[in-house]
Each structure stands twice: as C-alpha cells, then as structure tokens.
Motif scaffolding. Structure first.
Motif, short mmCIF file in Angstrom:
data_model
loop_
_atom_site.label_atom_id
_atom_site.label_comp_id
_atom_site.label_asym_id
_atom_site.label_seq_id
_atom_site.Cartn_x
_atom_site.Cartn_y
_atom_site.Cartn_z
N SER A 21 0.83 -1.20 0.00
CA SER A 21 0.00 0.00 0.00
C SER A 21 0.87 1.26 0.00
O SER A 21 0.39 2.35 -0.28
N ARG A 22 2.17 1.10 0.29
CA ARG A 22 3.09 2.24 0.27
C ARG A 22 3.57 2.58 -1.15
O ARG A 22 4.20 3.60 -1.36
N VAL A 23 3.26 1.73 -2.12
CA VAL A 23 3.70 1.96 -3.49
C VAL A 23 2.67 2.83 -4.21
O VAL A 23 1.47 2.63 -4.10
N GLY A 24 3.18 3.79 -4.95
CA GLY A 24 2.31 4.66 -5.73
C GLY A 24 2.70 4.65 -7.18
O GLY A 24 3.81 4.27 -7.56
N ASN A 25 1.78 5.07 -8.01
CA ASN A 25 1.97 5.19 -9.46
C ASN A 25 2.39 3.86 -10.09
O ASN A 25 3.23 3.82 -10.99
N ARG A 27 6.46 5.20 -0.42
CA ARG A 27 6.32 6.13 0.69
C ARG A 27 7.12 5.66 1.88
O ARG A 27 7.26 4.54 2.20
N LEU A 86 7.43 3.95 -10.45
CA LEU A 86 7.00 3.67 -9.07
C LEU A 86 7.59 4.66 -8.09
O LEU A 86 8.68 5.19 -8.31
N TRP A 87 6.90 4.87 -7.02
CA TRP A 87 7.46 5.56 -5.87
C TRP A 87 7.01 4.81 -4.62
O TRP A 87 6.00 4.13 -4.61
#
Length: 118
Positions: free
Chosen positions: A97-101, A118, A115-116
């Motif tokens: 859930s900490r991964v974005g894009n 958090r 990817l990014w």
C-alpha cells in the motif's frame, strides 16, 4: 487436409492495428520458406490487403474514418480465423500500500521507473 501449428504470439513494441493486422496477416508479410516469417498462418486475402491499404491511407491523412477501416479489417481477419488463440495468459502483481503510481504493460511488465515508495 487441416493445417495447424502451435505457436506463441508476441505483440510488437507499439501495439496498433497496423502493427498486428498488416504484419501478421497481409499477403506481402508471408515470405515462403523463411524462418523470420511473421505471417505464420500463410494467410493471404487480397480483399484484406485492400482494406489495410485504405486504413493506412486514412491514417496518413488523419481521417476520422481510420478507426472504422481498421475495425473492418479486424472483422475480416476474425471471420476468416487464420489463427485461433488457445490461451490468454494473465499475470497478477502484488504491491504494498506504500507503493504509488504502479503501472503495468503487457509488453514490458512493471514500469519500475514510474513507481514511488512512501
């Protein structure tokens, strides 16, 4: 006499109607006795070739008819059934859930540079 072969399909880098229909099903794509032959079904329909030419011309003129012309060519290939898919593989990716894009393409897989965390 039925002709059949098992093969896999790897889409071209840029998946478009012209890159699939023209490359894999146009008469000129069949090269007899060639190991690099993209038209493995040896399919040749001059009516389809005329549809491909019309669709390519419409694309080069930025005509709004291009999509409909490619759809017509697609229906011609589908109705003739020179290839019949036996499987449609899928893939599941799990991410935190900490991964974005998160972005995934069927050709390249996960686009790690997008990817990014958090």
């Amino acid at each position: 006499k039925a002709q059949a072969a098992l093969s896999s399909f790897g889409p071209p880098f840029y998946l478009s109607a012209s890159q699939v229909i023209q490359v894999f099903f146009a008469c000129q794509s069949f090269v007899s006795e060639s190991t690099g032959n993209a038209n493995i079904s040896e399919f040749c329909d001059h009516r389809l070739d005329a549809q491909i030419d019309s669709a390519l011309a419409a694309e080069s003129n930025n005509s709004p008819d291009a999509a409909a012309l490619w759809a017509q060519a697609d229906r011609t290939v589908t109705d003739q059934a020179p290839v019949v898919p036996l499987a449609n593989p899928s893939q599941i990716e799990f991410v935190s859930s900490r991964v974005g894009n998160f972005q995934y393409t069927g050709l390249l897989g996960v686009l790690f540079d997008q990817l990014w965390v958090r």
